[in-house]
Design a protein around this motif. Structure first.
Motif: not given
Length: 835
Positions: A750-756, A780-792, A813-814, A819-824
């Motif tokens: 498992v890789l646990a990382v913020k969405v941004q 989430s920005p607070a480090g809480r689970p927001a979603a789980v996926t093996a296919d980003l 503030r985040h 369109d997250p696929a093209s965001a930085v």
């Protein structure tokens, strides 16, 4: 002469065929139900003392030797045959049992134990022409052994010796095969019709447990005996499992309109004579299995069968033996029922149901499967066949029981390299169990011949349980009783005199310090593994390692002696400890002396109380006598103790740093995903390698210094070590530039990382050479689970919209691009367009 009373018995018709079979084959099987005359008429006929006139048959050459399994049956058979000839035993018909020798000139009745002694000293049986093994169907161990020896004698020394296996059952094929295809001669039953009355208790009662029979059941048996007396004519014969049950039922029958007699192996001769003689008044005869087939009780028209019997049980590992109460077999029930139809039509009252009867075992188990085999193994070794592999036995001895028996005999000095020693032959000649023979021969020089003989005689035929568990007190009481007053005392005196005569001439007896000392020495010599020392708190520990408890109300419990020599003990079913039946108070000196072969001193290095304990320990078997610290223990023993500790308490004794834990998880993942050659790192696999890891460690504290991570890396050959980071990277760099640790602790990495930090990333890397997808836990920005996926890629298209809608108001503030696929990707806060 009273031969006319016997020559009308049905077996007379089989005698010509039996003679012909012996003339042609030298061996025969005689199937003759109880009451047909096989025990009394056949020996007389073969000896030419009956049925010879008018049949033109000469007597068989030599004396006829009749083997009976029990002393009571041997005496009764000899008395009956002598009476038929108008004589007393000792004339043409004699009897030889332990403690009584009156050999006859033409017929001699002996117990199987006596004939085994005779065969060892005179295997050719000089002067004997025919041997009749009576009641062979009962499968007593001595009888099976005697027949095997006799067949050896016929094959090697005396081809002219005639052997008859006489059985009261129709199951003759095994005996015929054992005797080399000997002919079977059958006699029609002499029984009259016997009606069966099913007479179970009116309500369910607890089954027998060990030696205990429910008092309510015994009351029912007594009531059934009264019923049989009222409903039928003649005498009533009641079968019970043992002497204790007979005494209890006799008490319950007090006041019955009949004389109550008790017949068992310990009954005095006068009572035996009274039971076996015709009576002028009605009787209720309470009997053990001795009355099943080899004794005829005249006048019986009704049998009351409790359906219970006693079988031996042996705990070979602990050296404990006992009797246990079991349901009688169907064959045994048939034998008992037949006693009611010996003289006229009769009735059997069975204290169980017909449905229970159908579930009974077909026949009793042979004694060789159940008994302590030390005596048998010694007999076989003295015969020249230590493993008993060449003996003609219907059932071979169980290997585990024979191994235990040989172990006992080696400890007694009776065997060496599997062969009988001179000492072993001396023990065998005593005519006792090898343990008791050892106690007699070794005890006499220590406590005097008289005391040794008296104590061993007491051990060879234990007193009634009512006598108490203090064996010394029982011994003192016996010495003060007169012969006529107590049958047990009379038998004890006779046996003690016989044993004293069997001892070699010795000098003056050493002074005995006390009765307890003399009794304790002899008992401990007989049963060294039963020497016991008091434990802290309660109970005792025997040298065998078995715990022991004194019974409630024990005469020995008051003073709570520190040491006991246990003469008799059993282990009730399901009990953790043995129960002391009889014992002697001793001190440590007697324990050390009498059980000297069990005393040993050893360096003991063990894992105890969470660390290595090194001591020099003196033990008497399992009993620790003395212990001192060991300053310089053997390194190999230390390593073994540490290994025991790690195995007992687990790998947690080692110091598992976070890095070592993470490395083990990565290796476990690769082993599960790819298998060989990646090493197994589960507890079992690591414990196998523990000896390599413990080099140099001497105590628990040293285990914390072990470099576990280094040892785990050492499991990898160089080619796997190079691929470890590629196949199972410790960290993965994400689009934000962060290097995030991969969690391998679950079923999948498992890789646990913020969405941004993942904007613009369309796929996480696959691990194990591309075989296993990395599961991403988006936080989430607070480090809480927001979603789980093996296919980003799929998540950005389908799942992100819901996450954005839920979280962007909470974390304004985040960045929350449409369109997250093209965001930085970013790991910093700040407003972004489209947020």
């Amino acid at each position: 002469m009273h031969l006319s009373a016997a020559e009308g018995l049905p077996v007379r018709h089989a005698v010509p065929a039996l003679r012909a079979a012996l003339d042609e084959h030298g061996a025969a099987v005689l199937a003759a139900p109880p009451g047909t005359g096989k025990t009394t008429l056949v020996p007389l006929a073969l000896a030419g003392l009956a049925l010879a006139q008018g049949q033109g048959a000469p007597p068989a050459p030599g004396k006829v030797l009749v083997l009976e399994p029990r002393r009571l049956a041997a005496r009764a058979a000899a008395r009956r045959m002598a009476w038929l000839l108008g004589e007393r035993p000792g004339g043409r018909v004699g009897v030889t049992v332990r403690g009584e020798t009156r050999p006859g000139s033409r017929v001699e009745v002996v117990t199987t134990g006596v004939v085994l002694q005779r065969l060892q000293s005179d295997p050719e049986l000089d002067g004997v022409g025919t041997v009749i093994l009576d009641e062979c169907h009962e499968r007593h161990l001595d009888a099976d052994t005697a027949l095997a020896f006799l067949l050896d004698v016929r094959a090697a020394l005396r081809p002219d010796l005639r052997v008859v296996a006489a059985s009261a059952t129709a199951e003759t094929a095994p005996w015929s095969r054992l005797l080399g295809g000997a002919p079977v001669v059958e006699t029609a039953a002499a029984l009259h019709p016997v009606e069966t009355v099913w007479a179970p208790p009116p309500r369910p009662l607890p089954p027998p447990h060990g030696m205990r029979v429910d008092p309510g059941f015994l009351a029912h048996v007594a009531a059934t005996a009264r019923r049989a007396l009222a409903e039928r004519d003649g005498d009533v014969l009641c079968f019970l499992p043992g002497v204790g049950e007979i005494a209890r039922v006799a008490g319950l029958l007090s006041g019955a309109p009949a004389e109550v007699l008790q017949i068992h192996g310990q009954a005095p001769g006068c009572v035996q004579d009274e039971v076996l003689a015709p009576a002028s008044r009605r009787r209720i005869v309470l009997a053990t299995s001795v009355a099943e087939s080899s004794l005829t009780v005249p006048g019986v028209r009704a049998v009351v069968d409790s359906g219970l019997a006693r079988e031996p049980r042996t705990d070979h590992a602990r050296g404990l033996g006992s009797l246990t109460t079991v349901r009688a077999s169907r064959a045994t029930a048939d034998q008992r029922a037949g006693r009611a139809g010996r003289e006229a039509p009769g009735t059997v009252y069975r204290c169980w149901t017909q449905a229970e009867h159908d579930r009974l075992p077909a026949r009793p188990r042979p004694e060789i499967e159940l008994a302590d085999l030390a005596g048998f193994a010694l007999q076989a070794a003295c015969w020249g066949d230590p493993g008993a592999s060449g003996l003609a036995l219907l059932d071979p001895p169980p290997p585990a029981a024979m191994d235990a028996a040989r172990g006992v005999l080696h400890a007694l000095g009776a065997l060496r390299d599997g062969r009988a020693t001179d000492r072993g032959r001396r023990l065998a000649r005593v005519g006792l169990h090898p343990r008791l023979a050892r106690a007699l021969l070794d005890g006499a020089p220590r406590v005097g011949a008289r005391d040794a003989a008296q104590i061993v005689a007491l051990l060879s035929e234990p007193p009634p349980r009512a006598a108490g568990d203090d064996l010394t007190a029982v011994w003192r009481a016996l010495r003060g009783r007169s012969r006529p007053a107590d049958p047990h005392a009379a038998r004890w005196r006779d046996e003690a005199a016989r044993l004293r005569r069997s001892l070699p001439a010795q000098g003056g007896a050493p002074p005995s310090r006390s009765d307890d000392h003399a009794a304790g020495v002899v008992v401990a010599l007989a049963f060294p593994e039963r020497v016991a020392r008091a434990r802290r708190g309660s109970g005792y520990l025997m040298a065998s390692g078995t715990g022991a408890e004194l019974a409630d109300g024990s005469a020995l419990a008051g003073a709570r002696p520190g040491w006991l020599a246990v003469a008799a003990a059993d282990r009730p079913a399901g009990a953790a400890s043995a129960r002391v039946r009889q014992a002697v108070v001793i001190d440590e000196e007697v324990a050390r002396s009498a059980a000297a072969p069990l005393v040993e001193t050893a360096e003991e290095v063990v894992w105890r109380d969470g660390d290595v304990a090194a001591r020099r320990v003196e033990r008497l078997g399992a009993i620790e006598l003395e212990a001192r610290p060991l300053r310089d223990p053997d390194p190999g023993l230390v390593r073994a103790a540490l290994l025991d500790g790690v195995r007992a308490e687990g790998l947690g004794l080692l110091r598992w740093t976070p890095g070592a834990v993470a490395l083990r998880e990565r290796l476990a993942f690769l082993r599960g995903a790819l298998g060989e050659p990646w090493p197994a790192v589960d507890d079992a696999a690591l414990l196998e390698r523990a000896p390599e890891w413990l080099a140099g460690a001497r105590r628990r504290a040293d285990l914390a210094k072990v470099d576990v991570a280094g040892l785990l890396r050492g499991l990898l050959p160089w080619d796997l070590a190079k691929r470890l980071e590629e196949y199972a990277p410790e960290r993965v760099e994400v689009p934000s530039g962060s290097r995030i640790r991969v969690d391998y602790s679950g079923e999948r990495p498992v890789l646990a990382v913020k969405v941004q930090e993942l904007f613009g990333w369309d796929a996480a890397p696959r691990l194990a050479g591309g075989r296993v997808p990395l599961v991403v836990h988006l936080l989430s920005p607070a480090g809480r689970p927001a979603a789980v996926t093996a296919d980003l890629a799929s998540f950005w298209r389908e799942g992100y919209r819901a996450v954005r809608a839920e979280l962007r108001g909470r974390y304004p503030r985040h960045p929350w691009p449409e369109d997250p696929a093209s965001a930085v990707a970013t790991k910093r806060t700040g407003r972004a367009s489209g947020s």
